[in-house]
Design an enzyme around this catalytic site. Sequence first.
Site, PDB file in Angstrom:
ATOM      1  N   GLY A 100       0.834  -1.205   0.000  1.00  0.00           N
ATOM      2  CA  GLY A 100       0.000   0.000   0.000  1.00  0.00           C
ATOM      3  C   GLY A 100       0.869   1.256   0.000  1.00  0.00           C
ATOM      4  NE  ARG A 108      -1.041  -5.164  -1.039  1.00  0.00           N
ATOM      5  CZ  ARG A 108      -1.686  -4.014  -0.831  1.00  0.00           C
ATOM      6  NH1 ARG A 108      -2.520  -3.560  -1.736  1.00  0.00           N
ATOM      7  NH2 ARG A 108      -1.488  -3.332   0.269  1.00  0.00           N
ATOM      8  N   GLY A 120       5.872  -2.380   3.542  1.00  0.00           N
ATOM      9  CA  GLY A 120       5.527  -2.957   4.843  1.00  0.00           C
ATOM     10  C   GLY A 120       6.154  -4.338   5.024  1.00  0.00           C
ATOM     11  CG  ASP A 121       5.768  -6.546   8.827  1.00  0.00           C
ATOM     12  OD1 ASP A 121       6.887  -6.021   8.969  1.00  0.00           O
ATOM     13  OD2 ASP A 121       4.946  -6.687   9.754  1.00  0.00           O
ATOM     14  CB  THR A 160       2.664   0.712   6.144  1.00  0.00           C
ATOM     15  OG1 THR A 160       1.280   0.481   6.487  1.00  0.00           O
ATOM     16  CG2 THR A 160       3.513   0.378   7.352  1.00  0.00           C
ATOM     17  CG  ASP A 204      -2.199  -0.150   8.041  1.00  0.00           C
ATOM     18  OD1 ASP A 204      -3.050   0.754   8.024  1.00  0.00           O
ATOM     19  OD2 ASP A 204      -2.263  -1.148   7.312  1.00  0.00           O
ATOM     20  CG  ASP A 245       0.968  -2.808  10.069  1.00  0.00           C
ATOM     21  OD1 ASP A 245       1.818  -2.125   9.444  1.00  0.00           O
ATOM     22  OD2 ASP A 245       0.197  -3.596   9.506  1.00  0.00           O
ATOM     23  NE  ARG A 302      -7.868  -5.412   4.311  1.00  0.00           N
ATOM     24  CZ  ARG A 302      -7.356  -5.513   3.081  1.00  0.00           C
ATOM     25  NH1 ARG A 302      -6.504  -6.455   2.788  1.00  0.00           N
ATOM     26  NH2 ARG A 302      -7.704  -4.649   2.142  1.00  0.00           N
ATOM     27  NE  ARG A 323     -28.122   9.886   8.110  1.00  0.00           N
ATOM     28  CZ  ARG A 323     -29.334   9.710   8.638  1.00  0.00           C
ATOM     29  NH1 ARG A 323     -29.554   8.705   9.480  1.00  0.00           N
ATOM     30  NH2 ARG A 323     -30.323  10.531   8.330  1.00  0.00           N
ATOM     31  CD  GLN A 351      -8.647   6.642   6.647  1.00  0.00           C
ATOM     32  OE1 GLN A 351      -8.402   6.366   7.804  1.00  0.00           O
ATOM     33  NE2 GLN A 351      -9.438   5.890   5.900  1.00  0.00           N
TER      34      GLN A 351
HETATM   35  P1  ADP Z   1       3.097  -4.627   2.616  1.00  0.00           P
HETATM   36  O1  ADP Z   1       4.487  -4.553   2.133  1.00  0.00           O
HETATM   37  O2  ADP Z   1       2.474  -3.275   2.732  1.00  0.00           O
HETATM   38  O3  ADP Z   1       2.953  -5.476   3.871  1.00  0.00           O
HETATM   39  P2  ADP Z   1       1.966  -6.825   1.052  1.00  0.00           P
HETATM   40  O4  ADP Z   1       1.826  -7.741   2.215  1.00  0.00           O
HETATM   41  O5  ADP Z   1       0.838  -6.757   0.094  1.00  0.00           O
HETATM   42  O6  ADP Z   1       2.211  -5.304   1.470  1.00  0.00           O
HETATM   43  O7  ADP Z   1       3.305  -7.231   0.284  1.00  0.00           O
HETATM   44  C1  ADP Z   1       3.741  -6.530  -0.837  1.00  0.00           C
HETATM   45  C2  ADP Z   1       4.382  -7.471  -1.801  1.00  0.00           C
HETATM   46  O8  ADP Z   1       5.541  -8.067  -1.205  1.00  0.00           O
HETATM   47  C3  ADP Z   1       3.526  -8.672  -2.208  1.00  0.00           C
HETATM   48  O9  ADP Z   1       2.636  -8.374  -3.230  1.00  0.00           O
HETATM   49  C4  ADP Z   1       4.607  -9.647  -2.712  1.00  0.00           C
HETATM   50  O10 ADP Z   1       5.021  -9.327  -4.000  1.00  0.00           O
HETATM   51  C5  ADP Z   1       5.744  -9.374  -1.732  1.00  0.00           C
HETATM   52  N1  ADP Z   1       5.684 -10.371  -0.642  1.00  0.00           N
HETATM   53  C6  ADP Z   1       4.825 -10.417   0.385  1.00  0.00           C
HETATM   54  N2  ADP Z   1       5.064 -11.495   1.160  1.00  0.00           N
HETATM   55  C7  ADP Z   1       6.093 -12.159   0.585  1.00  0.00           C
HETATM   56  C8  ADP Z   1       6.810 -13.347   0.900  1.00  0.00           C
HETATM   57  N3  ADP Z   1       6.507 -14.076   1.962  1.00  0.00           N
HETATM   58  N4  ADP Z   1       7.819 -13.718   0.084  1.00  0.00           N
HETATM   59  C9  ADP Z   1       8.148 -12.972  -1.007  1.00  0.00           C
HETATM   60  N5  ADP Z   1       7.507 -11.834  -1.345  1.00  0.00           N
HETATM   61  C10 ADP Z   1       6.496 -11.423  -0.567  1.00  0.00           C
HETATM   62  O1  F6P Z   2      -2.119   1.010   3.578  1.00  0.00           O
HETATM   63  C1  F6P Z   2      -2.607   0.149   4.561  1.00  0.00           C
HETATM   64  C2  F6P Z   2      -4.011  -0.262   4.292  1.00  0.00           C
HETATM   65  O2  F6P Z   2      -4.754   0.898   4.308  1.00  0.00           O
HETATM   66  C3  F6P Z   2      -4.617  -1.239   5.272  1.00  0.00           C
HETATM   67  O3  F6P Z   2      -5.176  -0.668   6.403  1.00  0.00           O
HETATM   68  C4  F6P Z   2      -5.627  -1.914   4.426  1.00  0.00           C
HETATM   69  O4  F6P Z   2      -5.902  -3.179   4.904  1.00  0.00           O
HETATM   70  C5  F6P Z   2      -4.985  -1.949   3.078  1.00  0.00           C
HETATM   71  O5  F6P Z   2      -4.107  -0.841   3.024  1.00  0.00           O
HETATM   72  C6  F6P Z   2      -5.914  -1.936   1.945  1.00  0.00           C
HETATM   73  O6  F6P Z   2      -5.218  -1.635   0.764  1.00  0.00           O
HETATM   74  P1  F6P Z   2      -5.674  -2.074  -0.685  1.00  0.00           P
HETATM   75  O7  F6P Z   2      -7.135  -1.911  -0.745  1.00  0.00           O
HETATM   76  O8  F6P Z   2      -4.899  -1.175  -1.573  1.00  0.00           O
HETATM   77  O9  F6P Z   2      -5.279  -3.526  -0.810  1.00  0.00           O
END
Ligand code: ADP
Ligand code: F6P
Length: 323
Positions: A15, A76, A106-107, A129, A131, A133, A175, A248, A256
């Site tokens: 995100g 993603r 993010g993670d 991020t 979040d 988190d 989320r 409401r 955001q």
């Molecule tokens: P965020 O980085 O915000 O946590 P995502 O969890 O969607 O967002 O991860 C972003 C991208 O990182 C994923 O679409 C994927 O390409 C890569 N990714 C996520 N988890 C893994 C994993 N366990 N191994 C390799 N790539 C990953």
């Molecule tokens: O950027 C973080 C976040 O807003 C989370 O709170 C939410 O779960 C997620 O992104 C949703 O992102 P998208 O709809 O782009 O997958």
Amino acid sequence: MAKEINTIGVLTSGGDAPGMNAAIRAVVRKAYANGKQVKGIRRGYQGLLEEDIFDLGRSSVGDIMDKGGTILFTARCSEFRTEEGQKKGAEICRKHGIDGLVVIGGDGSFAGAQKLAALGINTVGVPGTIDLDIACTEYTIGFDTAVNTAMTAIDKVRDTSTSHERCSIIEVMGRNAGYIALWCGIANGAEAILLPENYDYDEQRIINDIIAKRKMGKKHYIIINAEGIGHSTSMARRIEAATGMETRATILGYMQRGGSPTCRDRVYATMMGGMAVDLLCEGRSNRVVGYRNGEFKDFDIDEALVMNKGVESYMVQMSEAMS
Ligand code: ADP
Ligand code: F6P
């Protein structure tokens, strides 16, 4: 002996978050200050696999500090979760001479960086991020802007809620993490805050509280609901039926994630992006930059990814005492 880095790649993934552009700028400017070349990779790991890679000159990141979103776009990528995808990604980095990579995300994005590091590409993660988190760091780029955007919007909903003597349920992003909800709940003086970390909240208790506060002459009732609990519209219907108070739901949604980053986000993004470059130049890999106890620090990605973080129970208690 530490591997010498000549060319640093940078991508944004997952995100988007306000301040990502400031982090990209910092990576580019610090890399050039350290005598390195920089390549931008568009659309995160998806763009890496598609070889959407280009030279990022020092001046190409001028005038982006104040812009929301990410000039590198984000995506993603399910293919990158596979071993095959990761090997292909590492090969593409080698082909383009990228020997160090900064991953802003993010993670999930850090898990991808961890896989590339194991395949010989030096990587450093920068926490981006809204979040908040990521367990190893007290600060993530984008949170400050997002929470202020949400707070300002909630103030406005509160005005109309008071005029109409209504209950308002305002759904904010998060989320799996309730930081935005908790911070807004405190900053906006909400009567109730629903967090994904406390999924089993008691709706009847809220209903009883609304009835009691109405009797005391309260003109509005604000509930901040995190996306992870969700269902704000049906919740509004149930609460209105049970309390007789017009209710409401407002879902703030993606507004955001946008907008010009706050000063805090710009400064932290600059420090974190620049530090990621310094770590790569020192030959470090599989690291993530964080901010803890008043200091910018780096952590091993393997350790960072298994750390846990919950909302601070003292903050939750304090918010309850204020309502
Ligand atoms: P965020 O980085 O915000 O946590 P995502 O969890 O969607 O967002 O991860 C972003 C991208 O990182 C994923 O679409 C994927 O390409 C890569 N990714 C996520 N988890 C893994 C994993 N366990 N191994 C390799 N790539 C990953
Ligand atoms: O950027 C973080 C976040 O807003 C989370 O709170 C939410 O779960 C997620 O992104 C949703 O992102 P998208 O709809 O782009 O997958």
